[in-house]
Design a protein around this motif. Structure first.
Motif, mmCIF file in Angstrom:
data_model
loop_
_atom_site.group_PDB
_atom_site.id
_atom_site.type_symbol
_atom_site.label_atom_id
_atom_site.label_comp_id
_atom_site.label_asym_id
_atom_site.label_seq_id
_atom_site.Cartn_x
_atom_site.Cartn_y
_atom_site.Cartn_z
ATOM 1 N N MET A 1 26.038 24.068 -39.982
ATOM 2 C CA MET A 1 26.677 24.109 -41.299
ATOM 3 C C MET A 1 26.090 25.214 -42.165
ATOM 4 S SD MET A 1 27.552 20.202 -42.352
ATOM 5 C CE MET A 1 25.982 19.477 -41.964
ATOM 6 N N ALA A 2 24.774 25.416 -42.066
ATOM 7 C CA ALA A 2 24.143 26.477 -42.848
ATOM 8 C C ALA A 2 24.621 27.847 -42.380
ATOM 9 C CB ALA A 2 22.625 26.384 -42.732
ATOM 10 N N GLY B 1 27.118 30.890 -44.267
ATOM 11 C CA GLY B 1 26.753 32.290 -44.441
ATOM 12 C C GLY B 1 25.272 32.567 -44.474
ATOM 13 N N GLY B 2 24.447 31.579 -44.266
ATOM 14 C CA GLY B 2 23.006 31.792 -44.301
ATOM 15 C C GLY B 2 22.450 32.201 -42.956
ATOM 16 N N TYR B 3 21.345 32.896 -43.000
ATOM 17 C CA TYR B 3 20.637 33.277 -41.778
ATOM 18 C C TYR B 3 19.293 32.578 -41.664
ATOM 19 C CZ TYR B 3 24.061 36.952 -41.148
ATOM 20 O OH TYR B 3 25.234 37.644 -40.968
ATOM 21 N N TYR B 4 18.781 32.051 -42.769
ATOM 22 C CA TYR B 4 17.488 31.369 -42.788
ATOM 23 C C TYR B 4 17.623 30.048 -43.530
ATOM 24 C CZ TYR B 4 15.462 35.739 -41.239
ATOM 25 O OH TYR B 4 15.165 36.858 -40.513
ATOM 26 N N LEU B 5 16.893 29.060 -43.064
ATOM 27 C CA LEU B 5 16.859 27.751 -43.702
ATOM 28 C C LEU B 5 15.411 27.279 -43.673
ATOM 29 C CD1 LEU B 5 18.635 25.493 -44.905
ATOM 30 C CD2 LEU B 5 18.757 24.530 -42.616
ATOM 31 N N ILE C 1 18.060 30.407 -38.433
ATOM 32 C CA ILE C 1 18.992 29.334 -38.084
ATOM 33 C C ILE C 1 19.167 29.229 -36.577
ATOM 34 C CG2 ILE C 1 21.417 28.680 -38.259
ATOM 35 C CD1 ILE C 1 21.238 29.070 -41.156
ATOM 36 N N THR C 2 19.151 30.354 -35.882
ATOM 37 C CA THR C 2 19.269 30.322 -34.425
ATOM 38 C C THR C 2 18.114 29.556 -33.801
ATOM 39 O OG1 THR C 2 20.314 32.494 -34.554
ATOM 40 C CG2 THR C 2 19.583 31.768 -32.391
ATOM 41 N N SER C 3 16.915 29.732 -34.335
ATOM 42 C CA SER C 3 15.752 29.010 -33.817
ATOM 43 C C SER C 3 15.881 27.511 -34.055
ATOM 44 C CB SER C 3 14.472 29.520 -34.475
ATOM 45 O OG SER C 3 14.287 30.883 -34.198
#
Length: 66
Positions: free
Chosen positions: A25-26, A30-34, A39-41
């Motif tokens: 969802m993040a 449009g986010g790349y970091y959370l 986010i991929t990690s």
């Protein structure tokens, strides 16, 4: 021991599903970091938790059939 592994597998699967859903969802938003994690990690970690849960559940199935 089988009951503990069964419950641990359920919890690991649910946590993995939650991590994958939140990271998905993040990323759609449009986010790349959370929380300072890529986010991929996070998605890969969630997938790993679900695989771990499957292995635990499989072990419980094997132990109960023998």
């Amino acid at each position: 021991m089988n009951t503990l592994m069964n419950h641990l597998g359920t919890v690991a699967g649910l946590v993995g599903l939650l991590v994958c859903a939140v990271s998905g969802m993040a990323r759609i938003a449009g986010g790349y970091y959370l929380a300072n994690y890529e986010i991929t990690s996070l998605f890969v970690a969630g997938t790993g938790l679900m695989v771990f849960a499957c292995l635990l559940k499989l072990e419980v199935l094997i132990r109960t059939r023998v």
